[in-house]
Design a protein around this motif. Structure first.
Motif, short mmCIF file in Angstrom:
data_model
loop_
_atom_site.label_atom_id
_atom_site.label_comp_id
_atom_site.label_asym_id
_atom_site.label_seq_id
_atom_site.Cartn_x
_atom_site.Cartn_y
_atom_site.Cartn_z
N THR A 1 7.80 1.01 -5.90
CA THR A 1 7.36 2.40 -5.87
C THR A 1 5.94 2.50 -6.41
OG1 THR A 1 8.40 2.73 -8.02
CG2 THR A 1 9.67 3.36 -6.09
N CYS A 2 5.24 3.45 -5.90
CA CYS A 2 3.88 3.65 -6.33
C CYS A 2 3.85 4.16 -7.76
CB CYS A 2 3.19 4.64 -5.39
SG CYS A 2 1.52 5.06 -5.88
N PRO A 3 3.07 3.54 -8.61
CA PRO A 3 3.00 3.99 -10.01
C PRO A 3 2.28 5.31 -10.15
CG PRO A 3 1.44 2.21 -9.62
CD PRO A 3 2.24 2.35 -8.36
N LYS A 4 1.60 5.68 -9.12
CA LYS A 4 0.84 6.94 -9.20
C LYS A 4 1.68 8.13 -8.77
CE LYS A 4 -4.03 5.79 -8.95
NZ LYS A 4 -5.29 6.04 -8.21
N CYS A 5 2.25 8.02 -7.59
CA CYS A 5 2.94 9.19 -7.06
C CYS A 5 4.43 8.93 -6.89
CB CYS A 5 2.33 9.61 -5.73
SG CYS A 5 2.51 8.39 -4.42
N GLY A 6 4.83 7.68 -6.99
CA GLY A 6 6.24 7.38 -6.94
C GLY A 6 6.77 7.19 -5.53
N ARG B 1 0.84 -1.19 0.00
CA ARG B 1 0.00 0.00 0.00
C ARG B 1 0.88 1.24 0.00
NH1 ARG B 1 -2.03 3.42 3.80
NH2 ARG B 1 -4.02 4.36 3.35
N CYS B 2 0.41 2.22 -0.74
CA CYS B 2 1.14 3.48 -0.78
C CYS B 2 0.66 4.36 0.36
CB CYS B 2 0.90 4.17 -2.12
SG CYS B 2 1.61 5.82 -2.20
N PRO B 3 1.56 4.76 1.23
CA PRO B 3 1.17 5.59 2.37
C PRO B 3 0.83 7.01 1.95
CG PRO B 3 3.56 5.31 2.33
CD PRO B 3 3.00 4.48 1.20
N ASN B 4 1.19 7.34 0.74
CA ASN B 4 0.97 8.72 0.31
C ASN B 4 -0.41 8.89 -0.30
OD1 ASN B 4 1.83 11.38 -0.08
ND2 ASN B 4 2.34 10.98 -2.21
N CYS B 5 -0.75 8.05 -1.25
CA CYS B 5 -2.02 8.22 -1.95
C CYS B 5 -2.99 7.08 -1.66
CB CYS B 5 -1.78 8.34 -3.46
SG CYS B 5 -1.17 6.84 -4.24
N GLY B 6 -2.48 6.04 -1.03
CA GLY B 6 -3.37 4.96 -0.65
C GLY B 6 -3.56 3.93 -1.75
N TYR B 7 -2.73 4.00 -2.74
CA TYR B 7 -2.84 3.04 -3.83
C TYR B 7 -2.32 1.68 -3.37
CZ TYR B 7 -2.07 0.90 -8.39
OH TYR B 7 -2.09 0.06 -9.46
N THR B 8 -3.08 0.66 -3.72
CA THR B 8 -2.67 -0.68 -3.33
C THR B 8 -2.34 -1.49 -4.57
OG1 THR B 8 -4.98 -1.35 -3.30
CG2 THR B 8 -4.00 -0.71 -1.22
ZN LIG Z 1 1.09 6.62 -4.28
#
Ligand SMILES: [Zn+2]
Length: 67
Positions: A56-61, A36-43
């Motif tokens: 790394t999160c594909p959305k926000c990195g 899970r991304c702690p920044n944007c919540g993307y899982t």
């Molecule tokens: Zn993210």
């Protein structure tokens, strides 16, 4: 007089179980195997070979973390 000591008595103890564990997270913890991304919540699905913190999160990195 011989007095008999009265020992005993009703002892009903109402045991209250500690309920209500403060758990953070509103979306609900996903099952094991998700990052899970702690920044944007993307899982995203967690790969066994790759730790979450190496992804790394594909959305926000941001670095992914385990829920
Ligand atoms: Zn993210």
């Amino acid at each position: 007089m011989s007095g008999m000591g009265r020992g005993g008595g009703k002892g009903q103890g109402i045991g209250r179980g500690g309920q209500g564990q403060g758990q953070m997270g509103g979306s609900g913890l996903g099952p094991a195997g998700e990052c899970r991304c702690p920044n944007c919540g993307y899982t995203m699905s967690h790969q066994t070979a790759v730790p979450c913190y190496q992804q790394t999160c594909p959305k926000c990195g941001s670095k992914m973390t385990r829920p």
